[in-house]
Scaffold this active site. Structure first.
Site, PDB file in Angstrom:
ATOM      1  N   ASP A 226      20.202  27.671  64.837  1.00 56.27           N
ATOM      2  CA  ASP A 226      20.817  29.216  64.854  1.00 56.27           C
ATOM      3  C   ASP A 226      20.536  29.844  64.004  1.00 56.27           C
ATOM      4  O   ASP A 226      20.449  29.497  62.764  1.00 56.27           O
ATOM      5  CB  ASP A 226      22.278  28.330  64.723  1.00 56.27           C
ATOM      6  CG  ASP A 226      23.270  29.832  64.977  1.00 56.27           C
ATOM      7  OD1 ASP A 226      23.400  30.228  65.888  1.00 56.27           O
ATOM      8  OD2 ASP A 226      24.163  30.252  64.054  1.00 56.27           O
ATOM      9  N   GLU A 298      16.734  30.284  67.554  1.00 56.48           N
ATOM     10  CA  GLU A 298      17.435  31.266  67.917  1.00 56.48           C
ATOM     11  C   GLU A 298      17.049  32.274  66.905  1.00 56.48           C
ATOM     12  O   GLU A 298      17.472  32.229  65.764  1.00 56.48           O
ATOM     13  CB  GLU A 298      18.832  31.253  67.872  1.00 56.48           C
ATOM     14  CG  GLU A 298      19.333  32.472  68.529  1.00 56.48           C
ATOM     15  CD  GLU A 298      20.922  32.651  67.879  1.00 56.48           C
ATOM     16  OE1 GLU A 298      21.866  33.263  68.830  1.00 56.48           O
ATOM     17  OE2 GLU A 298      21.120  32.472  66.749  1.00 56.48           O
TER      18      GLU A 298
HETATM   19  C1  LIG Z   1      22.111  35.926  65.992  1.00 53.02           C
HETATM   20  C2  LIG Z   1      23.275  35.405  65.539  1.00 53.02           C
HETATM   21  O1  LIG Z   1      24.165  36.060  64.911  1.00 53.02           O
HETATM   22  N1  LIG Z   1      23.672  34.159  65.959  1.00 53.02           N
HETATM   23  C3  LIG Z   1      24.574  33.257  65.305  1.00 53.02           C
HETATM   24  C4  LIG Z   1      24.550  33.454  64.018  1.00 53.02           C
HETATM   25  O2  LIG Z   1      25.702  32.615  63.278  1.00 53.02           O
HETATM   26  C5  LIG Z   1      26.876  33.175  63.621  1.00 53.02           C
HETATM   27  C6  LIG Z   1      28.023  32.624  62.839  1.00 53.02           C
HETATM   28  O3  LIG Z   1      27.548  31.212  62.507  1.00 53.02           O
HETATM   29  C7  LIG Z   1      27.314  33.253  65.199  1.00 53.02           C
HETATM   30  O4  LIG Z   1      28.304  33.836  65.449  1.00 53.02           O
HETATM   31  C8  LIG Z   1      26.188  33.911  65.978  1.00 53.02           C
HETATM   32  O5  LIG Z   1      26.243  33.598  67.213  1.00 53.02           O
END
Ligand SMILES: CC(=O)N[C@H]1CO[C@H](CO)[C@@H](O)[C@@H]1O
Ligand SMILES: *[C@@H]1O[C@H](CO)[C@@H](O)[C@H](O)[C@H]1NC(C)=O
Ligand SMILES: *[C@@H]1O[C@H](CO)[C@@H](O)[C@H](O)[C@H]1NC(C)=O
Ligand SMILES: *[C@@H]1O[C@H](CO)[C@@H](O)[C@H](O)[C@H]1NC(C)=O
Ligand SMILES: *[C@@H]1O[C@H](CO)[C@@H](O)[C@H](O)[C@H]1NC(C)=O
Ligand SMILES: *[C@@H]1O[C@H](CO)[C@@H](O)[C@H](O)[C@H]1NC(C)=O
Ligand SMILES: [Ca+2]
Ligand SMILES: [Ca+2]
Length: 570
Positions: A226, A298
């Protein structure tokens, strides 16, 4: 052509019968990947929230529809300030979802069915309730530098203490929060409840490798990482932090868009850490004789940066940075727009790394039916599976689920709730998702029409098209995409997009998709006759009918179809 005939000649001389079976493609390279949002997939105990045992009971369904790997959104212990993306213990299952024993049972059943399990890995930050952060606040031995702590600066004019830099967090507001107890600021790229870990600290790196090891020891087949770009931040050797420049896209200083994130995204440290994980997992694979353990990243970053995340020339990282290009398509997108989106990936990442994946939905975006219109769901289902590489499907897209208007409840009040409602299994109460009195988010009012039981076995239903496409992914023609001439794609008219998949001297498939709301004519596609093997609900044709592609042919509005014939002309 010559270059292709030469190996054939050599193969015949050697009497090699199966040389032309598609060249070896590793499991992840052409996987049918399916994202499960565990809260919403299947509830086993009637509390209205999906859980691991629920998923286990539905693994046979995943097998039935041709899924080869599934990625579970976070299932780890969390105070749920950000729905599990704020982890308080990286090696503990949240009781809401079950226990480690349940997890082991899930893995065992999945592996028995030949389905790989990929876990969400959220390394950027932990929950502020994580024991590590609590120890760090108290400056306990070894944990002092676990997070990013700073004194801040003294404002020359006011004499007041201010944060070390002007950085704004992704969810708006300063990226630095003052901690009374420790009398320092800590950095958080997301919520104040999500303090960032200090990846310059070898102890943190070591702990994160232990987390990966913990889950691969229990059978995990890979990780979806993530928020990759947010792992590292720029810090000068003298301990100061550079301010980020204005972006010019927003005039709200509290908005994330206010700055250009040149010091808080895609930093060299981030690449270093991703390479370290790859090395660790490859070594683990060798030692334990496991299948490839995949890293999916991601990262909403430029193709140049994504390319470095895969390999920078000397080091390898993620095999699969998620490709979100198709997510920008909408209800008005033409075949040419589709071509541009596909080329954007193929001309860059594919050319360089022979890696491709296609995402059309996830837990952070509107559902396909809502974004592009219900009549385009089947078209996109055909497209993501027709393209070479890995298809990525968000749960429920295979039955054409749409966003559900949700109202704030005691449990959730998120603008992303509408695309996270419970899976629609059948026509019974709560769509078969739970036996309890309520579900954590409402069931779609259209569930009696769009559900697994109703669509199963019905020709031209979205589910049946999905199954048809995942079966095609197992054919030699679909597996030959790393061979020369194994695939081709492009707009063949204003609105018709074509994908060709070929196993040399064997079979060929052509997928034709009319993105438009008008009848479209195409002509002289090939000098051969092919047969209809898969049809969308808008098609007037019949299975098994033949079509001469040297002639002018027409496609009805939103018609999509798959043709099969022999490779080569004739
Ligand atoms: C791209 C992005 O912001 N992805 C995740 C990053 O982490 C946060 C908090 O953990 C998530 O809410 C997001 O979807
Ligand atoms: C996580 O939970 C496990 C099992 O309950 C425990 O042994 C471990 O110490 C915990 N780790 C942290 C960092 O809290
Ligand atoms: C991170 O940890 C390293 C090594 O322990 C330390 O030198 C550094 O000061 C820490 N960085 C921050 C911002 O706390
Ligand atoms: C710290 O180093 C940076 C980069 O070299 C420099 O721009 C900055 O002025 C320095 N700050 C202090 C307080 O020394
Ligand atoms: C790739 O990244 C690693 C780790 O950051 C670095 O040591 C190496 O020099 C880089 N290679 C190239 C070719 O830039
Ligand atoms: C089909 O054959 C004709 C006549 O040889 C040729 O002009 C045409 O280009 C061919 N079409 C395709 C798509 O190969
Ligand atoms: Ca439950
Ligand atoms: Ca970070």
């Amino acid at each position: 052509m010559l270059s292709r005939l030469l190996p054939l000649y050599a193969a015949l001389l050697l009497g090699c019968g199966s040389c032309f079976a598609a060249s070896a493609v590793d499991w992840w390279e052409s996987a049918t990947l399916y994202q499960i949002y565990p809260r919403s997939f299947m509830d086993s105990d009637g509390d209205g929230v999906g859980d691991l045992n629920g998923i286990t009971t539905r693994l046979a369904y995943l097998k039935e529809i041709g899924v080869t790997a599934t990625w579970l959104s976070p299932i780890f212990a969390s105070p749920m300030a950000d729905f599990g993306y704020d982890i308080s213990n990286f090696t503990k299952i949240d009781p809401l979802f079950g226990t480690l024993t349940d997890f082991d049972a899930l893995i065992a059943k999945a592996h028995a069915l030949g389905i790989k399990i990929i876990l969400d890995f959220v390394p950027n930050h932990s929950s502020d309730e994580c024991e590590w952060f609590q120890k760090s606040i108290r400056r306990e031995d070894g944990y002092d530098d676990f997070y990013i702590w700073e004194d801040g600066k003294i404002d020359a004019e006011t004499g007041e203490r201010v944060p070390p830099s002007n950085w704004v967090s992704v969810f708006s507001g300063p990226m630095w929060t003052w901690n009374e107890q420790r009398q320092q600021y800590y950095l958080h790229q997301f919520l104040p409840k999500q303090p960032d870990l200090n990846f310059s600290n070898p102890m943190v790196r070591e702990h994160m490798l232990e987390v990966l090891k913990f889950w691969v020891d229990r059978g995990a087949d890979g990780f979806r990482i993530d928020a990759v770009p947010h792992i590292g931040e720029k810090r000068f050797a003298n301990g100061t932090y550079p301010d980020e420049p204005l972006s010019g896209w927003s005039d709200d200083p509290n908005s994330y868009n206010y700055h250009d994130h040149i010091y808080t995204k895609d930093q060299p440290l981030t690449l270093e850490v991703v390479y370290e994980w790859r090395e660790f997992l490859d070594e683990y694979k060798r030692q334990h004789e496991r299948d490839t353990i995949v890293l999916i990243a991601e990262a909403y970053s430029s193709v140049e940066v994504l390319s470095d995340y895969i390999n920078n020339g000397t080091h390898s990282g993620t095999q699969m940075p998620m490709n979100f290009n198709l997510m920008s398509l909408n209800g008005y997108s033409t075949a040419k727009n589709v071509e541009d989106s596909v080329k954007g990936w193929m001309d860059n990442i594919w050319e360089k790394h022979q890696s491709a994946n296609w995402v059309v939905g996830n837990h952070d975006n509107d559902r396909l039916a809502t974004r592009m219109g219900q009549h385009k769901v089947d078209l996109m289902t055909m497209l993501v599976h027709a393209l070479p590489g890995t298809s990525v499907t968000y749960y429920g897209e295979e039955i054409g689920m749409s966003n559900v208007a949700t109202e704030c409840t005691a449990i959730s009040c998120e603008d992303r709730d509408p695309e996270r409602t419970p899976m629609q299994w059948d026509t019974t109460d709560h769509a078969g998702f739970t036996t309890g009195p309520t579900s954590w988010l409402p069931i779609s009012p259209n569930y009696k029409r769009f559900n697994v039981a109703t669509e199963r076995g019905v020709a031209r239903s979205t589910l049946q098209i999905f199954k048809g496409m995942t079966q095609l992914k197992q054919t030699n023609a679909f597996k030959a995409f790393k061979e020369e001439g194994g695939f081709a794609f492009g707009a063949v008219s204003e609105q018709v997009f074509q994908v060709v998949r070929t196993a040399f001297l064997e079979e060929e498939y052509r997928i034709l998709i009319n993105m438009g709301n008008k009848v479209e004519y195409v002509h002289d596609l090939a000098n051969k006759t092919m047969e209809y093997v898969l049809l969308s609900r808008h098609s007037p044709h019949s299975f098994g009918d033949k079509v001469d592609l040297s002639q002018r042919i027409y496609l009805m509005p939103y018609e999509a179809l798959v043709l099969r014939g022999s490779a080569g002309s004739g």
